[in-house]
Design an enzyme around this catalytic site. Structure first.
Site, mmCIF file in Angstrom:
data_model
loop_
_atom_site.group_PDB
_atom_site.id
_atom_site.type_symbol
_atom_site.label_atom_id
_atom_site.label_comp_id
_atom_site.label_asym_id
_atom_site.label_seq_id
_atom_site.Cartn_x
_atom_site.Cartn_y
_atom_site.Cartn_z
ATOM 1 N N ARG A 1 -8.838 1.476 0.768
ATOM 2 C CA ARG A 1 -8.909 2.887 0.346
ATOM 3 C C ARG A 1 -7.523 3.405 -0.036
ATOM 4 O O ARG A 1 -6.617 3.459 0.786
ATOM 5 C CB ARG A 1 -9.563 3.755 1.425
ATOM 6 C CG ARG A 1 -8.850 3.783 2.754
ATOM 7 C CD ARG A 1 -9.685 4.465 3.828
ATOM 8 N NE ARG A 1 -10.799 3.620 4.215
ATOM 9 C CZ ARG A 1 -11.395 3.652 5.409
ATOM 10 N NH1 ARG A 1 -11.002 4.506 6.323
ATOM 11 N NH2 ARG A 1 -12.393 2.845 5.689
ATOM 12 N N ASP B 1 -12.491 -2.518 -3.011
ATOM 13 C CA ASP B 1 -13.008 -2.598 -1.655
ATOM 14 C C ASP B 1 -12.445 -3.866 -1.038
ATOM 15 O O ASP B 1 -12.420 -4.923 -1.681
ATOM 16 C CB ASP B 1 -14.538 -2.657 -1.663
ATOM 17 C CG ASP B 1 -15.081 -2.474 -0.267
ATOM 18 O OD1 ASP B 1 -15.525 -1.364 0.056
ATOM 19 O OD2 ASP B 1 -15.026 -3.441 0.518
ATOM 20 N N ASP C 1 -23.074 2.715 -2.518
ATOM 21 C CA ASP C 1 -23.568 2.134 -1.266
ATOM 22 C C ASP C 1 -22.927 2.764 -0.032
ATOM 23 O O ASP C 1 -23.446 2.627 1.069
ATOM 24 C CB ASP C 1 -23.328 0.612 -1.249
ATOM 25 C CG ASP C 1 -21.869 0.247 -1.560
ATOM 26 O OD1 ASP C 1 -21.045 1.165 -1.725
ATOM 27 O OD2 ASP C 1 -21.556 -0.952 -1.656
ATOM 28 N N HIS C 2 -21.811 3.450 -0.187
ATOM 29 C CA HIS C 2 -21.109 3.987 0.983
ATOM 30 C C HIS C 2 -21.597 5.386 1.358
ATOM 31 O O HIS C 2 -22.014 5.625 2.476
ATOM 32 C CB HIS C 2 -19.595 4.053 0.712
ATOM 33 C CG HIS C 2 -18.883 2.750 0.850
ATOM 34 N ND1 HIS C 2 -19.134 1.676 0.038
ATOM 35 C CD2 HIS C 2 -17.925 2.339 1.708
ATOM 36 C CE1 HIS C 2 -18.347 0.659 0.396
ATOM 37 N NE2 HIS C 2 -17.600 1.047 1.410
ATOM 38 N N ARG D 1 -15.810 -4.855 11.143
ATOM 39 C CA ARG D 1 -14.683 -4.101 11.714
ATOM 40 C C ARG D 1 -15.156 -3.316 12.929
ATOM 41 O O ARG D 1 -16.203 -2.669 12.860
ATOM 42 C CB ARG D 1 -14.112 -3.113 10.679
ATOM 43 C CG ARG D 1 -13.409 -3.839 9.584
ATOM 44 C CD ARG D 1 -12.724 -2.913 8.599
ATOM 45 N NE ARG D 1 -11.980 -3.762 7.692
ATOM 46 C CZ ARG D 1 -11.762 -3.514 6.412
ATOM 47 N NH1 ARG D 1 -12.204 -2.389 5.878
ATOM 48 N NH2 ARG D 1 -11.086 -4.353 5.676
ATOM 49 N N SER E 1 -8.956 -1.487 5.190
ATOM 50 C CA SER E 1 -9.603 -1.112 3.942
ATOM 51 C C SER E 1 -8.642 -1.057 2.750
ATOM 52 O O SER E 1 -7.428 -0.977 2.906
ATOM 53 C CB SER E 1 -10.222 0.262 4.170
ATOM 54 O OG SER E 1 -10.292 1.001 3.002
HETATM 55 C C1 MIC Z 1 -14.436 -0.336 4.629
HETATM 56 O O1 MIC Z 1 -15.158 -1.268 4.995
HETATM 57 O O2 MIC Z 1 -13.513 0.128 5.336
HETATM 58 C C2 MIC Z 1 -14.653 0.247 3.253
HETATM 59 C C3 MIC Z 1 -15.187 1.605 3.448
HETATM 60 O O3 MIC Z 1 -15.613 -0.505 2.551
HETATM 61 C C4 MIC Z 1 -13.316 0.236 2.525
HETATM 62 C C5 MIC Z 1 -13.288 0.963 1.272
HETATM 63 C C6 MIC Z 1 -13.210 2.434 1.439
HETATM 64 O O4 MIC Z 1 -12.516 2.906 2.337
HETATM 65 O O5 MIC Z 1 -13.826 3.104 0.637
HETATM 66 C C7 MIC Z 1 -12.731 -1.151 2.260
HETATM 67 O O6 MIC Z 1 -12.991 -2.052 3.033
HETATM 68 O O7 MIC Z 1 -11.932 -1.313 1.333
HETATM 69 FE FE1 SF4 Z 2 -19.645 -1.332 3.229
HETATM 70 FE FE2 SF4 Z 2 -17.082 -1.845 3.796
HETATM 71 FE FE3 SF4 Z 2 -18.976 -2.024 5.655
HETATM 72 FE FE4 SF4 Z 2 -18.931 -3.787 3.767
HETATM 73 S S1 SF4 Z 2 -17.355 -3.468 5.284
HETATM 74 S S2 SF4 Z 2 -20.745 -2.752 4.535
HETATM 75 S S3 SF4 Z 2 -18.264 -2.579 2.019
HETATM 76 S S4 SF4 Z 2 -18.324 -0.164 4.589
#
Ligand code: MIC
Ligand code: SF4
Length: 636
Positions: free
Chosen positions: A533, A119, A64-65, A379, A531
């Site tokens: 990550r 995530d 999905d990313h 965010r 995140s």
């Molecule tokens: C995000 O919302 O920052 C992400 C991308 O979903 C991350 C995960 C990632 O960095 O792959 C998260 O929230 O953990």
């Molecule tokens: Fe995707 Fe992270 Fe955004 Fe949710 S917050 S939509 S998991 S990138």
């Protein structure tokens, strides 16, 4: 003594430790989820464990990313993920099926179970009465291998909801109000548990919006009771059998309590560049807006989009604004396509985006320079949208739709649109054909951009080097390891992605770290928020970062640092922070002995002594001395 919802579920999953706040505990994990940006590393790590099949009740791999395919890299990752999932017994949710948290809520989450996801928004499952926790990919790989998840038993904060949301005030406004009160550090070390008569007025997707954004509080997770509303939602998903009632005991004990009268709330917005800079939309009204985006795992449920369609029906968006709508899942998209709501959204002038993370992670839809973008995601860290000088406001779908109609930040109540009388569907559209079943005979396909996960050697007696960077408070993982459409495709190639560590804050960081053969990072409060990550630890590890010394850490990032052999240390005296500016030479001696004896560490810099603390379990110390989890796992 009675138990809270969280305690009941944790108690049933305890494999070690006791239900005492602050105690180290280990819990059995029933379900896991991964997404593609963290998943490639997680499955590479799982493969290295040489276990024939996952040992969970259910593991799902979502894509999905990284869905913008500018070159071969993302689709190569998708193929790797599809084949590795099939081989090891993991369901594979294909690109197009939707955002992991939305799809998991609809189709797989189960009250009373535990879910570990790579995530940070995995706690969305708390909307269903699940203990759903975000973690680094390596922790999720370990859970797939049947190992428990280790954490410190959090405090439990009760949010007592009374009353009922007025028209055009939404679940998003509830969590924004909590963020206003508690801030982005307010949830650290806590589980946020919802209770009170107001809970019954909220549907499961609304609860999920609130639980989702508990991640922005820094909370370990958030959880709602599993009640008749939950049962009806699951029944409408053809999953009535997955339901069980889980309510807090009347005499349950909480560590703190917050009261919110839903009837008194107003539309709110989180202002640039932090989710806790919350103001009333009415106070910001008339701000000229260039872009409105509706979607993400926070706000793209069927109800959200039906509400948006209702507001847009028969109207046109303002000339100066671009509106994008990304339905959260194929289920939602198909349902609004079939009932005509999608046509209303299109007719109003919206651009229909893929059912994926998309704009939320900077995969497209970067705003114009200096632009103002109103978004329904969770965010608004600076630069995450892809445009560093853009101002992102986080709002409800109602406020975003109202804003799209006027071109100015608009309190939806002022438009005098009759409210939608929404009743949740008795039956959702069920079609799981995009979640592929495993097949162990599958051969794994790896693209050329997929490189093995680097490792660190065992912890040395002394650590020496320079302070490579001193940062301020609330540094996010987006600051440490930026995302966006250019950098995300490198998630499976650590040497390549490492060049972008701190790229927005200090473009020379990576080159300097390599030239100096590593060193130290000095941080303020809440270092590593945001995140899950693990690249925000893995890439600095690759660059030679030995320890991060901060005033405090965010939970998931601290765990990731430990997993990759970087010491997370804190100042015994926060005033010492000022001494460790960039370029300062630092030596931390006799580390293993101090860790063993549970003694403070002393760093020496320019002839001065600086006392350093740490908050590490016995297991954390072993992982660190092995040089990270990959070495540790081999030893045990
Ligand atoms: C995000 O919302 O920052 C992400 C991308 O979903 C991350 C995960 C990632 O960095 O792959 C998260 O929230 O953990
Ligand atoms: Fe995707 Fe992270 Fe955004 Fe949710 S917050 S939509 S998991 S990138």
């Amino acid at each position: 003594m009675g138990l809270t919802v969280a305690e009941k579920i944790i108690a049933q999953h305890l494999t070690a430790g006791e239900l005492r706040r602050g105690a180290p505990v280990a819990i059995r994990i029933d379900q896991t989820l991964t997404q593609d940006a963290t998943g490639t590393m997680a499955y590479l790590q799982f493969e290295a464990m040489e276990i024939p099949q996952v040992k969970t009740d259910l593991s799902v791999s979502y894509v999905d990313h990284n869905t913008l395919q500018n070159d071969f890299m993302n689709m190569d990752d998708h193929r790797y993920l599809q084949t590795v999932a099939a081989k090891y017994g993991v369901k594979f949710s294909r690109p197009g099926n939707g955002i992991c948290h939305q799809v998991h809520l609809e189709r797989f989450g189960k009250p009373g179970t535990t879910l570990l996801g790579s995530d940070s928004h995995t706690p969305t499952g708390g909307g269903l009465g699940q203990i759903a926790i975000g973690a680094g990919g390596l922790d999720v790989a370990c859970a797939m291998a049947g190992q428990p998840f280790y954490l410190t038993m959090p405090q439990i904060v009760k949010v007592h909801l009374t009353g009922q949301l007025p028209p055009f005030v939404a679940a998003k406004d509830i969590i924004l109000e909590i963020l206003r009160r508690l801030t982005v550090k307010g949830g650290a070390g806590k589980i946020i548990e919802y209770d009170g008569a107001g809970v019954k007025t909220l549907s499961v997707p609304e609860r999920a919006t609130i639980a989702n954004m508990g991640a922005e509080l820094g909370a370990t997770t958030s959880v709602f009771p599993s009640d008749t509303v939950t049962r009806e939602f699951l029944a409408a998903q053809n999953r009535a059998a997955d339901w069980q009632e889980i309510l807090a005991d009347p005499d349950a004990v909480y560590d703190a309590e917050i009261n919110i009268d839903l009837s008194a709330l107003e539309p709110l917005a989180a202002c640039p560049h932090m989710p806790d800079i919350v103001k009333k939309v009415a106070e910001l009204a008339d701000l000229k807006v260039d872009q409105a985006l509706i979607g993400s795992c926070t706000n793209s449920s069927y109800k959200d989009l039906m509400t948006v369609a209702h507001m847009l029906r028969g109207r046109k968006i303002a000339a100066g604004i671009s509106l994008g709508v990304a339905p959260g899942s194929k289920q939602v998209l198909e349902m609004i396509a079939q009932n005509g709501a999608l046509a209303d959204i299109i007719a109003a002038g919206a651009r229909i985006l893929e059912s994926a993370c998309g704009f939320c992670i900077g995969m497209g839809q970067a705003p114009n320079s200096g632009g103002v973008s109103v978004r329904t995601n969770n965010r608004n860290f600076q630069g995450r949208s892809g445009t560093k000088d853009a101002g992102i406001y986080l709002v409800s779908p109602e406020t975003a739709a109202a804003t799209a109609l006027t071109g100015r930040l608009t309190d939806p109540r002022t438009l005098k649109i009759p409210p939608l009388h929404f009743t949740p569907p008795q039956q959702f559209k069920i079609d799981d054909s995009m979640a592929l079943e495993p097949n162990p005979r599958t051969e794994i396909i790896r693209g050329p951009n997929i490189k093995p996960c680097p490792k660190r050697g065992p912890l040395t007696a002394d650590l020496t080097g320079e302070v490579l960077l001193q940062t301020g408070d609330n540094i996010t993982t987006d600051d440490i390891m930026p995302a966006g459409s250019k950098i995300l495709p490198l998630r499976s190639n650590v040497p390549a992605i490492a060049n972008f560590v701190f790229a927005d804050l200090d473009p020379d960081f990576a080159a300097r770290a390599l030239e100096k053969k590593g060193g130290f990072i000095v941080g303020g409060e809440n270092y590593g928020q945001g995140s899950s990550r693990e690249h925000a630890a893995l890439a600095p590890m690759y660059l030679g970062v030995k320890a991060v010394i901060a005033k405090s850490f965010a939970r998931i990032h601290k765990a990731n640092l430990i997993n990759f052999g970087i010491l997370p240390l804190t100042f015994a005296n926060p005033a010492d922070y000022a001494r460790l500016t960039q370029g300062a030479e630092l030596k931390i001696a006799n580390i293993s002995a101090a860790l063993k004896e549970n003694k403070n560490l002393t760093a020496e810099s320019n002839g001065q002594k600086i006392a350093l603390n740490y908050d590490l379990s016995a297991r954390d110390k072993e992982i660190l001395s092995a040089g990270g989890m990959l070495n540790f796992a081999r030893r045990v």
